[in-house]
Write a protein that holds these residues in place. Structure first.
Motif, PDB file in Angstrom:
ATOM      1  N   TRP A   1      -9.157  -9.707   1.851  1.00 33.34           N
ATOM      2  CA  TRP A   1      -9.092  -8.246   1.864  1.00 33.34           C
ATOM      3  C   TRP A   1      -9.922  -7.751   0.679  1.00 33.34           C
ATOM      4  O   TRP A   1      -9.705  -8.194  -0.453  1.00 33.34           O
ATOM      5  CB  TRP A   1      -7.650  -7.752   1.730  1.00 33.34           C
ATOM      6  CG  TRP A   1      -6.865  -7.885   3.009  1.00 33.34           C
ATOM      7  CD1 TRP A   1      -6.141  -8.960   3.412  1.00 33.34           C
ATOM      8  CD2 TRP A   1      -6.742  -6.902   4.033  1.00 33.34           C
ATOM      9  NE1 TRP A   1      -5.561  -8.713   4.632  1.00 33.34           N
ATOM     10  CE2 TRP A   1      -5.917  -7.446   5.037  1.00 33.34           C
ATOM     11  CE3 TRP A   1      -7.240  -5.598   4.211  1.00 33.34           C
ATOM     12  CZ2 TRP A   1      -5.578  -6.756   6.193  1.00 33.34           C
ATOM     13  CZ3 TRP A   1      -6.907  -4.905   5.362  1.00 33.34           C
ATOM     14  CH2 TRP A   1      -6.084  -5.479   6.337  1.00 33.34           C
TER      15      TRP A   1
ATOM     16  N   SER B   1      -9.303  -0.859   0.284  1.00 34.48           N
ATOM     17  CA  SER B   1      -8.491   0.037   1.099  1.00 34.48           C
ATOM     18  C   SER B   1      -7.204   0.416   0.369  1.00 34.48           C
ATOM     19  O   SER B   1      -6.350  -0.438   0.109  1.00 34.48           O
ATOM     20  CB  SER B   1      -8.141  -0.645   2.429  1.00 34.48           C
ATOM     21  OG  SER B   1      -7.087   0.031   3.079  1.00 34.48           O
TER      22      SER B   1
ATOM     23  N   ARG C   1      -4.990   2.216   1.749  1.00 34.45           N
ATOM     24  CA  ARG C   1      -3.953   2.092   2.784  1.00 34.45           C
ATOM     25  C   ARG C   1      -3.377   0.687   2.807  1.00 34.45           C
ATOM     26  O   ARG C   1      -2.165   0.503   2.982  1.00 34.45           O
ATOM     27  CB  ARG C   1      -4.550   2.457   4.141  1.00 34.45           C
ATOM     28  CG  ARG C   1      -3.522   2.558   5.253  1.00 34.45           C
ATOM     29  CD  ARG C   1      -4.166   2.975   6.555  1.00 34.45           C
ATOM     30  NE  ARG C   1      -3.179   3.210   7.587  1.00 34.45           N
ATOM     31  CZ  ARG C   1      -3.467   3.405   8.866  1.00 34.45           C
ATOM     32  NH1 ARG C   1      -4.720   3.422   9.268  1.00 34.45           N
ATOM     33  NH2 ARG C   1      -2.509   3.597   9.750  1.00 34.45           N
ATOM     34  N   HIS C   2      -4.232  -0.306   2.633  1.00 35.95           N
ATOM     35  CA  HIS C   2      -3.745  -1.688   2.643  1.00 35.95           C
ATOM     36  C   HIS C   2      -3.027  -2.036   1.344  1.00 35.95           C
ATOM     37  O   HIS C   2      -1.915  -2.578   1.366  1.00 35.95           O
ATOM     38  CB  HIS C   2      -4.907  -2.658   2.855  1.00 35.95           C
ATOM     39  CG  HIS C   2      -4.515  -4.096   2.646  1.00 35.95           C
ATOM     40  ND1 HIS C   2      -3.751  -4.791   3.549  1.00 35.95           N
ATOM     41  CD2 HIS C   2      -4.755  -4.965   1.610  1.00 35.95           C
ATOM     42  CE1 HIS C   2      -3.538  -6.014   3.118  1.00 35.95           C
ATOM     43  NE2 HIS C   2      -4.140  -6.141   1.936  1.00 35.95           N
TER      44      HIS C   2
ATOM     45  N   ARG D   1      -0.410   1.236   0.501  1.00 37.08           N
ATOM     46  CA  ARG D   1       0.354   1.812   1.610  1.00 37.08           C
ATOM     47  C   ARG D   1       0.342   3.347   1.577  1.00 37.08           C
ATOM     48  O   ARG D   1       1.347   3.998   1.822  1.00 37.08           O
ATOM     49  CB  ARG D   1       1.804   1.302   1.601  1.00 37.08           C
ATOM     50  CG  ARG D   1       1.931  -0.202   1.762  1.00 37.08           C
ATOM     51  CD  ARG D   1       1.450  -0.641   3.140  1.00 37.08           C
ATOM     52  NE  ARG D   1       1.693  -2.043   3.403  1.00 37.08           N
ATOM     53  CZ  ARG D   1       0.786  -3.013   3.244  1.00 37.08           C
ATOM     54  NH1 ARG D   1      -0.420  -2.706   2.805  1.00 37.08           N
ATOM     55  NH2 ARG D   1       1.076  -4.267   3.534  1.00 37.08           N
TER      56      ARG D   1
ATOM     57  N   ASP E   1      -1.953   6.772   2.988  1.00 36.92           N
ATOM     58  CA  ASP E   1      -3.027   7.304   3.824  1.00 36.92           C
ATOM     59  C   ASP E   1      -3.797   8.338   3.011  1.00 36.92           C
ATOM     60  O   ASP E   1      -3.224   9.360   2.598  1.00 36.92           O
ATOM     61  CB  ASP E   1      -2.467   7.943   5.096  1.00 36.92           C
ATOM     62  CG  ASP E   1      -1.961   6.896   6.072  1.00 36.92           C
ATOM     63  OD1 ASP E   1      -2.590   5.830   6.177  1.00 36.92           O
ATOM     64  OD2 ASP E   1      -0.929   7.136   6.720  1.00 36.92           O
TER      65      ASP E   1
ATOM     66  N   CYS F   1     -13.291   3.113   4.624  1.00 33.64           N
ATOM     67  CA  CYS F   1     -13.574   2.545   3.305  1.00 33.64           C
ATOM     68  C   CYS F   1     -15.029   2.087   3.198  1.00 33.64           C
ATOM     69  O   CYS F   1     -15.320   1.054   2.578  1.00 33.64           O
ATOM     70  CB  CYS F   1     -12.672   1.352   3.031  1.00 33.64           C
ATOM     71  SG  CYS F   1     -10.933   1.720   3.181  1.00 33.64           S
TER      72      CYS F   1
ATOM     73  N   TRP G   1      -6.687   1.592  12.648  1.00 35.79           N
ATOM     74  CA  TRP G   1      -7.798   0.862  12.046  1.00 35.79           C
ATOM     75  C   TRP G   1      -8.509   1.562  10.893  1.00 35.79           C
ATOM     76  O   TRP G   1      -8.681   0.951   9.842  1.00 35.79           O
ATOM     77  CB  TRP G   1      -8.809   0.490  13.134  1.00 35.79           C
ATOM     78  CG  TRP G   1      -8.256  -0.426  14.172  1.00 35.79           C
ATOM     79  CD1 TRP G   1      -7.239  -1.319  14.014  1.00 35.79           C
ATOM     80  CD2 TRP G   1      -8.689  -0.528  15.529  1.00 35.79           C
ATOM     81  NE1 TRP G   1      -7.009  -1.990  15.198  1.00 35.79           N
ATOM     82  CE2 TRP G   1      -7.881  -1.524  16.152  1.00 35.79           C
ATOM     83  CE3 TRP G   1      -9.663   0.089  16.292  1.00 35.79           C
ATOM     84  CZ2 TRP G   1      -8.041  -1.887  17.478  1.00 35.79           C
ATOM     85  CZ3 TRP G   1      -9.833  -0.270  17.613  1.00 35.79           C
ATOM     86  CH2 TRP G   1      -9.025  -1.248  18.204  1.00 35.79           C
TER      87      TRP G   1
ATOM     88  N   ASN H   1      -8.349   0.815   6.993  1.00 35.27           N
ATOM     89  CA  ASN H   1      -7.498  -0.373   6.869  1.00 35.27           C
ATOM     90  C   ASN H   1      -8.243  -1.640   7.292  1.00 35.27           C
ATOM     91  O   ASN H   1      -8.603  -2.457   6.444  1.00 35.27           O
ATOM     92  CB  ASN H   1      -6.242  -0.190   7.713  1.00 35.27           C
ATOM     93  CG  ASN H   1      -5.263  -1.355   7.545  1.00 35.27           C
ATOM     94  OD1 ASN H   1      -5.039  -1.817   6.430  1.00 35.27           O
ATOM     95  ND2 ASN H   1      -4.712  -1.833   8.643  1.00 35.27           N
TER      96      ASN H   1
END
Length: 578
Positions: A49, A72, A74-75, A78, A80, A107, A307, A310
């Motif tokens: 990642w 990311s 989001r990854h 967590r 948005d 991203c 997606w 992320n």
């Protein structure tokens, strides 16, 4: 006797990836990659990642313009969020000299247009409601010699997509003209015949999964076969307009509309439905078009929720890149003028594909089979010489001097001799491989994939190593030829060595081979033994005492002698119609 198993002449403008030939022996696969990158595999290819920005601070861009990519939120956190990129050739980011991207969930950012050589700075802003966080700046340099790969901005790409159907399967060409050409095309008969068989086949409408893994795989294979029949029907109907095929397609559409579209198998279903929507648009009722659009929109909305921001941060996710990304792109392309979700998904997948090439650290260069594609010719001839010899003759031309690589793949570890010959022994077979080229070849063996094999779905008990043998040119050249000779035998059976007689001539047991390896000479291939002879491109005037009517242009001759009688067939070598 000696028979040609397959004689293939193929021309391509650009080859984006290796081509695999599945020969008679399942453990042994052969591929040619052209043009290829040299060098050995690094110890680590990627962060699984992404954590680090790219281009990294102080780096040199591999391509102009580079794709800008980052971790990311989001990854990792967590959350948005939205992002906004700024880039400038002035480290102070002046308002009149700074390029600003739109606020976006992704991203990555693709500049598309060529950047001025020199030093560049970039940064991105994380937008979480009213909160703003700046990451960067990061700097990179674009040398004047950096390969240029400009791409159309998405709006230009979108404007180029015609608002007609069919447009994808026909590539925008007139359907009536395609059917007229199909009436005389040598390959259309096979396509139409497969369609007729599919139309007559029963339709599978049973379960798709089971708690028993073995039965689940059986059901998935059965359903996948149904999808393949559907594709065969669409292809054949486009060429023929056969009303029975159309009726069979309507029946099968009803089944596919009830199947999932959100997993690996569902990606096959989604692609099939999108293909039908485009190809059969005028034959579908408004109600059926609406039903397909509803299924497509539901899937695209699901992907757009899951997606962006992320999945692009995970650099090794082969099922997504190879299957789901492709199927959602195809569905969006077929329906882009009908659904807002299609436009969003098409933009995301279009931009993601371009960004992916850069994130894999693959320069978007013609020498790597990417960009505008400087590969001018790929011609492959494949001959099966009974009882146990396969000959592959590859002819390759590029517009620029390039490195060339041919790969052999095996499931079990082979032996690699000092002369480059390969010996593979399994419980069922023995195989001996010999590779020659138009120049000296370097060769090596590895058990590592470029991307490690990971059993994400836990479908297998183990993922044992596989083996890859690389034969590479020692110098760049505009033209390259490879000759691969594969011999197959039962366990314990002797396999004779290939004898190099020089001047592009070889002997395997009682078979005399000639494969012109000099790129300055006309390609030709021949195989001769006492009772049978094969000639490609260079035909003799006489065979077995019979005069040969040599046609104009490239041709193939097969002659056999049996019980005192001789037989001869001459055929033209035709390039596929494009």
């Amino acid at each position: 006797m000696m028979y040609p198993g397959k004689m293939v002449s193929a021309w391509a403008a650009a080859i984006p990836s290796a081509v695999l030939l599945r020969a008679c022996l399942w453990p042994l696969l052969l591929s040619c990659s052209w043009p290829a990158r040299g060098g050995t595999l690094p110890s680590a290819l990627y962060e699984e990642w992404r954590k680090s920005p790219a281009p990294a601070d102080g780096s040199v861009a591999l391509v102009n313009p580079p794709s800008l990519q980052w971790a990311s939120v989001r990854h990792w956190e967590r959350r948005d969020v939205f992002y906004q990129v700024e880039m400038s050739n002035d480290a102070n980011f002046p308002s009149d000299g700074t390029r600003r991207g739109p606020a976006q969930r992704w991203c990555f950012y693709n500049p598309h247009a060529q950047l001025k050589p020199g030093a560049w700075s970039w940064r991105y802003e994380i937008q979480d409601g009213s909160k703003r966080t700046i990451k960067g700046p990061y700097s990179f340099v674009i040398p004047a010699t950096t390969p240029v790969f400009e791409t159309p901005a998405f709006e230009s790409f979108l404007a180029s997509i015609p608002k007609i159907h069919p447009r994808v399967i026909t590539q925008g060409r007139d359907l009536a003209a395609i059917r007229k050409l199909a009436a005389t095309h040598p390959l259309s008969g096979d396509v139409i015949q497969r369609g007729k068989k599919a139309a007559a086949a029963g339709i599978y409408d049973g379960p798709l999964s089971d708690t028993d893994p073995a039965r689940a795989r059986t059901l998935e294979r059965r359903a996948s076969h149904e999808v393949r029949l559907f594709h065969a029907l669409v292809d054949a109907y486009v060429l023929s307009g056969d009303p029975e095929m159309l009726e069979a397609l309507h029946r099968r559409i009803d089944v596919l509309l009830r199947w999932p579209t959100d997993n690996l198998f569902g990606s096959q279903v989604l692609t099939a439905l999108a293909k039908a929507y485009d190809a059969l648009y005028h034959e579908l009722s408004p109600e059926d078009r609406a039903r397909i659009l509803a299924v497509v929109e539901k899937q695209l909305r699901k992907g757009l929720w899951a997606w962006p921001g992320n999945i692009e941060g995970r650099q090794v996710e082969n099922h997504f890149w190879q299957v789901e990304l492709a199927s959602n792109f195809a569905a969006a392309l077929a329906t882009v003028h009908d659904l807002a979700a299609s436009r969003e998904m098409l933009e995301y997948t279009y931009e993601l594909f371009l960004g992916l090439l850069s994130s894999n650290k693959i320069p978007l260069m013609p020498e790597n089979g990417l960009a505008d594609g400087k590969l001018k010719l790929f011609e492959r001839h494949v001959v099966f010489l009974r009882p146990k010899t396969i000959v592959i003759y590859d002819i390759l031309d590029s517009e620029v001097p390039s490195d060339w690589t041919l790969l052999l793949h095996t499931m079990k570890k082979p032996g690699l001799n000092p002369d480059g010959t390969l010996l593979l022994e399994t419980a069922l077979t023995r195989a001996l491989a010999y590779v020659a080229g138009s120049q000296s070849l370097a060769f090596d063996l590895t058990d590592q994939f470029y991307s490690p094999a990971v059993d994400l779905l836990k479908k297998y008990q183990a993922t044992p190593n596989q083996y890859h043998i690389r034969y590479s040119s020692k110098a760049k050249s505009r033209s390259m030829r490879f000759l691969s000779i594969l011999q197959i035998a039962d366990p314990g059976e002797a396999l004779p060595p290939v004898v190099d007689l020089e001047n592009s001539k070889f002997r395997v047991n009682d078979i005399r081979l000639q494969a012109e390896l000099d790129p300055e000479k006309t390609p030709s291939l021949s195989a001769e033994r006492e009772s049978a002879k094969l000639y490609v491109n260079r035909l003799p005037d006489e065979v077995f005492g019979q005069r040969v009517a040599v046609p104009d242009g490239p041709a193939t001759l097969l002659a056999e002698k049996h019980e005192g009688k001789s037989f001869m067939i001459v055929s033209e070598n035709l390039a596929p119609v494009r």
